[in-house]
Design a protein around this motif. Structure first.
Motif, mmCIF file in Angstrom:
data_model
loop_
_atom_site.group_PDB
_atom_site.id
_atom_site.type_symbol
_atom_site.label_atom_id
_atom_site.label_comp_id
_atom_site.label_asym_id
_atom_site.label_seq_id
_atom_site.Cartn_x
_atom_site.Cartn_y
_atom_site.Cartn_z
ATOM 1 N N VAL A 162 0.842 -1.197 0.000
ATOM 2 C CA VAL A 162 0.000 0.000 0.000
ATOM 3 C C VAL A 162 0.878 1.248 0.000
ATOM 4 N N GLN A 163 1.912 1.238 0.809
ATOM 5 C CA GLN A 163 2.812 2.395 0.898
ATOM 6 C C GLN A 163 3.597 2.585 -0.392
ATOM 7 N N ALA A 164 4.090 1.493 -0.956
ATOM 8 C CA ALA A 164 4.838 1.576 -2.206
ATOM 9 C C ALA A 164 3.955 2.112 -3.333
ATOM 10 N N GLU A 165 2.726 1.647 -3.398
ATOM 11 C CA GLU A 165 1.801 2.102 -4.432
ATOM 12 C C GLU A 165 1.523 3.594 -4.294
ATOM 13 N N ALA A 166 1.499 4.091 -3.062
ATOM 14 C CA ALA A 166 1.241 5.516 -2.820
ATOM 15 C C ALA A 166 2.438 6.388 -3.180
ATOM 16 N N GLY A 167 3.609 5.774 -3.349
ATOM 17 C CA GLY A 167 4.788 6.549 -3.744
ATOM 18 C C GLY A 167 5.902 6.609 -2.733
ATOM 19 N N ALA A 168 5.841 5.789 -1.678
ATOM 20 C CA ALA A 168 6.929 5.783 -0.692
ATOM 21 C C ALA A 168 8.237 5.354 -1.354
ATOM 22 N N ASP A 169 9.308 6.023 -1.001
ATOM 23 C CA ASP A 169 10.623 5.662 -1.526
ATOM 24 C C ASP A 169 11.230 4.503 -0.743
ATOM 25 N N VAL A 170 10.928 4.464 0.551
ATOM 26 C CA VAL A 170 11.508 3.454 1.443
ATOM 27 C C VAL A 170 10.411 2.929 2.350
ATOM 28 N N VAL A 171 10.297 1.612 2.476
ATOM 29 C CA VAL A 171 9.443 1.021 3.503
ATOM 30 C C VAL A 171 10.350 0.512 4.617
ATOM 31 N N ALA A 172 9.919 0.748 5.842
ATOM 32 C CA ALA A 172 10.794 0.483 6.986
ATOM 33 C C ALA A 172 10.081 -0.375 8.023
ATOM 34 N N PRO A 173 10.165 -1.698 7.893
ATOM 35 C CA PRO A 173 9.515 -2.582 8.869
ATOM 36 C C PRO A 173 10.138 -2.442 10.257
#
Length: 334
Positions: A162-173
């Motif tokens: 969901v975050q990547a689709e919205a345009g996030a450059d980095v996902v941080a678990p």
């Protein structure tokens, strides 16, 4: 450390290299710049532009419009990235943290607004369920309150997409579930987001320094029990290396040590052992202590802010997530 030759006084006077600002600058081993800073920011889903956080003097929860303004401010200050964390209306929370999967929810809207305002600024998104769950834990819990690893990981994968689709450059678990980095990396590759980076909270300790943050995101009163069954034991350092090694093998592009100051030894060990970008997180409790002591006149707050940030660079951090980012970058650019 060994020296190439014996040194003795008075032939060697180390103070000669400290006697003027120009020589101290010239011989300084480490330099802090705005490009080392990642702005830690709390956003909320209400209409109020700014809501103060009582336990973190000077910090505000920002609404979507103010977050966009902050992105432009980051660009002006040469801060390369912003890490966003949500404060969710309790009416939107449930046992599963379902709102984290809402493609029209707060975080996707903030990402889009910030990228429209300042596309040059990197956006880092926290992948965890604790801001969204009614019980305040980072995942799905069973009847005994134990966080279920695999069920949680499945939801984290969907949240990251969901975050990547919205345009996030980095996902941080930040959840500390086993195996979630590999699962997220596979999903990003399969979903067409091969260039989306993963910053793993690889060595996240079960710390007492997170209290003000839980106040900021609204999970402090909801949290039942503690997080010791999934966050790392503060007594352990070798375990941190195992955590980091696993996350790198699963596809993490960068790794994090959290908290910062109490774990500078871990920052040093990780950065030297793996030679991958290592990020230190100067967490809410560290920020609050400095701010409170400064307000009481016990310390020079600006000086201590800069001293602590420099300590992360000295320990080997490639970057620092900090609530001081705007303040420090403005001072560095002055």
């Amino acid at each position: 450390m060994t020296t190439p030759f014996p040194q003795s006084f008075p032939r060697t006077r180390l103070r000669r290299l400290r006697q003027a600002p120009w020589i101290r600058s010239l011989t300084g081993e480490h330099v802090l710049t705005p490009s080392d800073l990642i702005w830690s920011m709390v956003v909320h889903d209400g209409s109020d532009p700014k809501i103060p956080v009582g336990s973190m003097p000077g910090l505000f929860r920002l609404n979507v419009e103010e977050a966009a303004k902050a992105a432009r401010r980051a660009r002006e200050l040469s801060i390369p990235a912003i890490a966003i964390f949500p404060h969710i209306d309790p009416a939107h929370k449930d046992e599963m943290g379902s709102e984290a999967l809402n493609g029209e929810g707060l975080i996707p809207r903030v990402i889009k607004s910030m990228k429209d305002a300042a596309p040059e600024v990197g956006i880092i998104c926290d992948v965890a369920l604790d801001p969204f769950t009614s019980h305040g834990h980072d995942g799905v819990i069973d009847a005994n309150g134990y966080v279920l690893n695999d069920k949680t990981s499945d939801l984290l994968v969907r949240q990251a997409l969901v975050q990547a689709e919205a345009g996030a450059d980095v996902v941080a678990p930040s959840d500390m579930m086993d195996g979630r980095i590999g699962a997220i990396r596979d999903a990003l590759e399969d979903g067409g987001y091969a260039n989306t980076m993963i910053l793993s909270y690889a060595a996240k300790y079960a710390s007492g320094f997170y209290g003000p943050y839980r106040d900021a995101i609204g999970s402090a009163t909801a949290l039942k029990g503690d997080k010791k069954t999934y966050q790392q034991n503060p007594a352990n350092s070798d375990e941190a290396l195992r955590e980091v090694a696993m996350d790198i093998a699963e596809g993490a592009d960068m790794v994090m040590v959290k908290p910062g100051l109490p774990y500078l030894d871990i920052v040093r060990r990780v950065s030297e052992t793996f030679a991958v970008p290592t990020i230190a997180f100067q967490v809410s409790g560290e920020y609050a202590q400095i701010k409170a002591a400064s307000q009481n006149g016990w310390i020079d707050g600006d000086r201590v802010m800069m001293e602590t940030l420099l300590s992360f660079k000295r320990a080997g951090a490639a970057g620092i997530i900090t609530y001081f980012a705007e303040e420090a970058a403005a001072a560095l650019g002055a």
